[in-house]
Scaffold this motif. Structure first.
Motif, PDB file in Angstrom:
ATOM      1  N   ASP A   1       2.867  10.689  -7.438  1.00 43.80           N
ATOM      2  CA  ASP A   1       3.668  11.353  -8.465  1.00 43.80           C
ATOM      3  C   ASP A   1       2.857  11.369  -9.768  1.00 43.80           C
ATOM      4  O   ASP A   1       2.651  10.321 -10.392  1.00 43.80           O
ATOM      5  CB  ASP A   1       4.985  10.626  -8.659  1.00 43.80           C
ATOM      6  N   PRO A   2       2.427  12.542 -10.203  1.00 43.27           N
ATOM      7  CA  PRO A   2       1.607  12.587 -11.429  1.00 43.27           C
ATOM      8  C   PRO A   2       2.310  12.018 -12.643  1.00 43.27           C
ATOM      9  O   PRO A   2       1.657  11.489 -13.557  1.00 43.27           O
ATOM     10  CB  PRO A   2       1.332  14.092 -11.597  1.00 43.27           C
ATOM     11  N   ARG A   3       3.620  12.080 -12.663  1.00 42.99           N
ATOM     12  CA  ARG A   3       4.358  11.595 -13.830  1.00 42.99           C
ATOM     13  C   ARG A   3       4.273  10.078 -13.968  1.00 42.99           C
ATOM     14  O   ARG A   3       4.454   9.531 -15.052  1.00 42.99           O
ATOM     15  CB  ARG A   3       5.820  12.038 -13.740  1.00 42.99           C
ATOM     16  N   SER A   4       4.083   9.376 -12.851  1.00 43.24           N
ATOM     17  CA  SER A   4       4.072   7.910 -12.914  1.00 43.24           C
ATOM     18  C   SER A   4       2.666   7.324 -12.792  1.00 43.24           C
ATOM     19  O   SER A   4       2.518   6.114 -12.723  1.00 43.24           O
ATOM     20  CB  SER A   4       4.962   7.337 -11.804  1.00 43.24           C
ATOM     21  N   ARG A   5       1.673   8.199 -12.736  1.00 44.32           N
ATOM     22  CA  ARG A   5       0.314   7.684 -12.566  1.00 44.32           C
ATOM     23  C   ARG A   5      -0.234   7.056 -13.836  1.00 44.32           C
ATOM     24  O   ARG A   5      -1.155   6.247 -13.803  1.00 44.32           O
ATOM     25  CB  ARG A   5      -0.613   8.801 -12.093  1.00 44.32           C
ATOM     26  N   ILE A   6       0.304   7.504 -14.961  1.00 40.34           N
ATOM     27  CA  ILE A   6      -0.142   6.933 -16.230  1.00 40.34           C
ATOM     28  C   ILE A   6       1.080   6.495 -17.011  1.00 40.34           C
ATOM     29  O   ILE A   6       2.207   6.915 -16.736  1.00 40.34           O
ATOM     30  CB  ILE A   6      -0.967   7.960 -17.029  1.00 40.34           C
TER      31      ILE A   6
ATOM     32  N   ASP B   1       0.826  -1.206   0.000  1.00 44.00           N
ATOM     33  CA  ASP B   1       0.000   0.000   0.000  1.00 44.00           C
ATOM     34  C   ASP B   1       0.865   1.263   0.000  1.00 44.00           C
ATOM     35  O   ASP B   1       0.554   2.247  -0.692  1.00 44.00           O
ATOM     36  CB  ASP B   1      -0.918   0.003   1.222  1.00 44.00           C
ATOM     37  N   LYS B   2       1.945   1.227   0.767  1.00 45.93           N
ATOM     38  CA  LYS B   2       2.827   2.386   0.824  1.00 45.93           C
ATOM     39  C   LYS B   2       3.503   2.631  -0.524  1.00 45.93           C
ATOM     40  O   LYS B   2       3.606   3.784  -1.000  1.00 45.93           O
ATOM     41  CB  LYS B   2       3.875   2.177   1.915  1.00 45.93           C
ATOM     42  N   GLU B   3       3.972   1.551  -1.162  1.00 45.08           N
ATOM     43  CA  GLU B   3       4.626   1.697  -2.465  1.00 45.08           C
ATOM     44  C   GLU B   3       3.643   2.182  -3.517  1.00 45.08           C
ATOM     45  O   GLU B   3       3.978   3.031  -4.363  1.00 45.08           O
ATOM     46  CB  GLU B   3       5.254   0.369  -2.883  1.00 45.08           C
ATOM     47  N   LEU B   4       2.422   1.664  -3.505  1.00 47.26           N
ATOM     48  CA  LEU B   4       1.419   2.120  -4.465  1.00 47.26           C
ATOM     49  C   LEU B   4       1.037   3.571  -4.216  1.00 47.26           C
ATOM     50  O   LEU B   4       0.779   4.339  -5.167  1.00 47.26           O
ATOM     51  CB  LEU B   4       0.180   1.230  -4.389  1.00 47.26           C
ATOM     52  N   GLU B   5       1.002   3.958  -2.957  1.00 46.98           N
ATOM     53  CA  GLU B   5       0.687   5.344  -2.640  1.00 46.98           C
ATOM     54  C   GLU B   5       1.757   6.282  -3.190  1.00 46.98           C
ATOM     55  O   GLU B   5       1.459   7.373  -3.692  1.00 46.98           O
ATOM     56  CB  GLU B   5       0.553   5.507  -1.131  1.00 46.98           C
ATOM     57  N   GLN B   6       3.036   5.838  -3.074  1.00 45.38           N
ATOM     58  CA  GLN B   6       4.116   6.655  -3.614  1.00 45.38           C
ATOM     59  C   GLN B   6       3.998   6.788  -5.134  1.00 45.38           C
ATOM     60  O   GLN B   6       4.262   7.845  -5.716  1.00 45.38           O
ATOM     61  CB  GLN B   6       5.472   6.062  -3.240  1.00 45.38           C
ATOM     62  N   VAL B   7       3.598   5.690  -5.788  1.00 43.53           N
ATOM     63  CA  VAL B   7       3.433   5.738  -7.245  1.00 43.53           C
ATOM     64  C   VAL B   7       2.319   6.712  -7.615  1.00 43.53           C
ATOM     65  O   VAL B   7       2.453   7.548  -8.531  1.00 43.53           O
ATOM     66  CB  VAL B   7       3.146   4.326  -7.805  1.00 43.53           C
ATOM     67  N   LEU B   8       1.198   6.635  -6.902  1.00 43.87           N
ATOM     68  CA  LEU B   8       0.054   7.484  -7.231  1.00 43.87           C
ATOM     69  C   LEU B   8       0.289   8.938  -6.862  1.00 43.87           C
ATOM     70  O   LEU B   8      -0.356   9.842  -7.418  1.00 43.87           O
ATOM     71  CB  LEU B   8      -1.198   6.953  -6.516  1.00 43.87           C
TER      72      LEU B   8
END
Length: 671
Positions: free
Chosen positions: A351-356, A342-349
């Motif tokens: 950052d707008p650059r890595s959301r898509i 959950d923490k790693e996914l939260e970090q991904v989300l």
């Protein structure tokens, strides 16, 4: 420093007021005799015995028992007395052993009034003898000493007293045996102080009552939780497991040891006394060496203890602890993996650059992969531990004695009415969702320290629901009968009595095994009058024993008083109960267990809601059990909700009737 004497050895006595404590593996008669310089007994008035328990400076118990305390005041004995002999004899005309060689070696200790042991002696080497001079206190040059004698007599008390020079030896021996047989007085033991739990091979994290049995479960510190055996380790929420015996027939707690059972006829006798605690218990059996890289093969009784029964008890306790801990470790690892993902996914989300785009998809896939790897590692460790536990359960279950065994265990087909009370009793099984195939016996210590409540309103949250209230009530009553039958089966003949209150007669079908075999004290009580009669008698019994113990007259109960443990089964509560009966029931639940009266309620809590909060303390004081699988047992130490399954007789089995028939036959002979 305690002097452990051998035959013929003596030791000085620095105190005049003493207690002589006797422990034996079977009921014995204790007698004290006064003698002159030559050891000669001048007359019957020089002998303290059950028919005349008090003589100058001496007082002995009034009945045969496995444990005795004799009071001695050396300053109060007459000047002409130079010797005080402590004599033990097996009672005549009973169903017990007729020679000391068939039982464990008697143990005799001389103590001060503060309980400090001065000298002790284990009487070994007895064979055909039925009476023995255990110790002798003698006066030498103005000072008193104790000598270990151990002189046995195959001719019993008559031969022993004749050898001591008493002219009326045979008449006195006959009078002593008559006094014991007639039961001039019955005695109880005072409840001793509670002590801390003894060391165990593996300390258990065990289930406590959940919020439905008295509010939110407390949060004790490490090592402080209730055991599945009816007690708890120090500091837990309920009554401690190691409470010492407070009533005749009680078994010692885990810091004491059980009496050994009599060996087979012609077999060797173990003369090491079970209550000696100055030496370590014998080592448990060792497993055969395992192949390289393979876990050790489990062995039944692979735990510390003085007897096989205690080793198995401690091993079951350890299995419970192991399952609790390995499951807690697995759940903790899975929680950690989920939290990390959950923490790693939260970090991904975040950052707008890595959301898509492909970068975000790769990061999410990597997080899920790491989660799966962690869970797989935890599952592998869990499977390895569960396999070892399953193997251990596979060898332990067949080795369990009747008190610990399921009703489908073949050990019940070789059942015989026991001579001694076991340490504990099986009330069912415990298991967890992650290890559904592993069943841990739920053992409670004997005598019962709390009453039992068989919840006839349970819905069976783990095993499906039963919506038919009549079917649930019938199943609850059958569960109560199975528990009562097990209690009757594990107590010696005449040491456990069952009463039943069934006001409307709705439990008649379920009660048939108890009624038809004749093991009940009386037919089930019906109607308001029956309820009042049974509750009145049992309440009066608790009052009488309580007054005798607290007044220091524990050996002066009325002739014919039944000192056996009493169980009251109450069906369909609160039907047939008025306010006075409800108060008596609460009194029995609170005060009864300490004085040998135990309660088993078969009831639906909601049906008694008309009494308001008056009965809340009653429900909280009882151990709630269910007639179907239910996960109501909470474990505050590691946060588990254990699923409980009752110990029921397999459908179509006749083992219950066979066991109860033997109990009834033994009871008839005892009476």
């Amino acid at each position: 420093m305690t002097a452990e004497l051998v035959r013929g050895q003596n030791h000085p006595l620095s105190q005049a007021r003493l207690e002589i404590r006797i422990s034996a593996g079977t009921p014995v008669v204790a007698v004290a005799a006064l003698g002159d310089e030559n050891g000669r007994i001048h007359g019957v008035e020089w002998v303290a015995h059950p028919g005349a328990p008090a003589q100058p400076g001496l007082e002995v118990p009034r009945q045969a028992a496995a444990d005795h305390r004799l009071a001695v005041d050396l300053d109060a004995v007459p000047e002409a007395v130079h010797r005080v002999g402590v004599l033990l004899a097996l009672p005549l005309g009973g169903t017990g052993p007729v020679r000391f060689g068939a039982v464990a070696a008697p143990f005799v200790a001389v103590t001060g009034l503060d309980g400090g042991e001065v000298a002790s002696y284990t009487i070994t080497g007895l064979e055909a003898e039925s009476a023995v001079v255990a110790l002798e206190l003698y006066r030498r040059q103005g000072a008193w000493k104790v000598r270990a004698v151990g002189q046995g007599y195959a001719g019993g008390l008559a031969e022993l007293l004749t050898d001591q020079g008493l002219p009326q030896a045979r008449q006195l021996a006959g009078g002593i045996n008559d006094a014991v047989a007639q039961g001039l007085a019955r005695s109880v033991q005072a409840p001793p102080p509670r002590t801390a739990d003894g060391d165990r091979s593996r300390q258990a994290a065990a289930p406590a009552l959940g919020p439905d049995q008295g509010g939110t479960a407390p949060q004790p510190g490490p090592g402080s939780a209730m055991s599945p055996y009816g007690g708890q380790t120090p500091g837990g929420p309920l009554q401690p497991g190691p409470q010492q015996p407070s009533y005749p027939g009680a078994t010692p707690g885990p810091d004491a040891v059980t009496q050994p059972s009599a060996p087979p006829a012609g077999g060797p006798i173990d003369y090491s006394h079970p209550r000696r605690q100055n030496a370590a218990p014998p080592p448990p059996p060792t497993a055969p060496p395992a192949a390289p890289g393979q876990p050790a093969q489990p062995v039944a009784g692979d735990a510390t203890g003085w007897s096989m029964e205690e080793r198995l008890y401690n091993q079951v306790w350890g299995m419970f602890e192991d399952l609790a801990r390995t499951t807690a470790a697995y759940r903790s690892a899975v929680d950690f993996a989920e939290s990390r993902m959950d923490k790693e996914l939260e970090q991904v989300l975040s950052d707008p650059r890595s959301r898509i785009g492909g970068q975000g998809d790769a990061a999410r896939e990597a997080a899920r992969t790491r989660y799966a790897e962690l869970v797989a590692q935890a599952q592998e460790a869990l499977d390895r531990d569960l396999a070892q536990l399953a193997a251990e359960a596979g060898v332990v279950e067949p080795a369990l004695p009747p008190a610990y065994a399921r009703w489908d265990n073949p050990v019940w087909h070789a059942y015989r009415v026991p001579m001694e009370i076991p340490m504990a009793l099986r009330l069912g099984d415990l298991h967890l969702p992650e290890a559904d195939r592993i069943r841990i016996p739920m053992l409670v210590r004997l005598p019962l320290e709390r009453g039992l409540w068989i919840d006839s309103g349970a819905a069976g949250s783990s095993g499906g629901s039963l919506t038919d209230s009549h079917a649930m009530s019938r199943l609850a009553m059958e569960t109560a009968v199975a528990h009562a039958a097990r209690l009757l089966a594990v107590y010696p003949a005449g040491e456990f009595t069952v009463h039943v209150i069934d006001p409307a007669g709705s439990g008649a079908q379920s009660l048939a095994p108890l009624v038809q075999t004749g093991v009940l004290a009386a037919p089930p009580a019906r109607g308001a009058a029956g309820v009042a009669d049974v509750l009145g008698r049992l309440t009066q019994r608790v009052d009488l024993v309580q007054m005798a113990v607290r007044g220091g007259a524990a050996d002066s109960l009325p002739p014919g008083f039944d000192i056996s443990q009493q169980l009251l089964i109450v069906n369909d509560f609160p039907h047939g109960f008025d306010d006075r009966a409800v108060n008596q029931l609460r009194y029995l639940a609170d005060e009864g267990p300490a004085f040998g009266v135990h309660l088993m309620m078969v009831a639906h809590r909601e049906e008694s809601s008309g009494y308001g909060p008056l009965l809340d303390p009653l429900w909280r004081s009882l151990l709630r059990l269910t007639p179907v699988a239910d996960d109501h047992l909470a474990d505050p130490w590691v946060g588990h909700a254990w699923t409980y399954e009752p110990a029921l007789v397999p459908p179509g089995s006749q083992i219950l009737q066979q066991v109860l028939s033997q109990v009834a036959t033994a009871r008839t002979k005892f009476m």
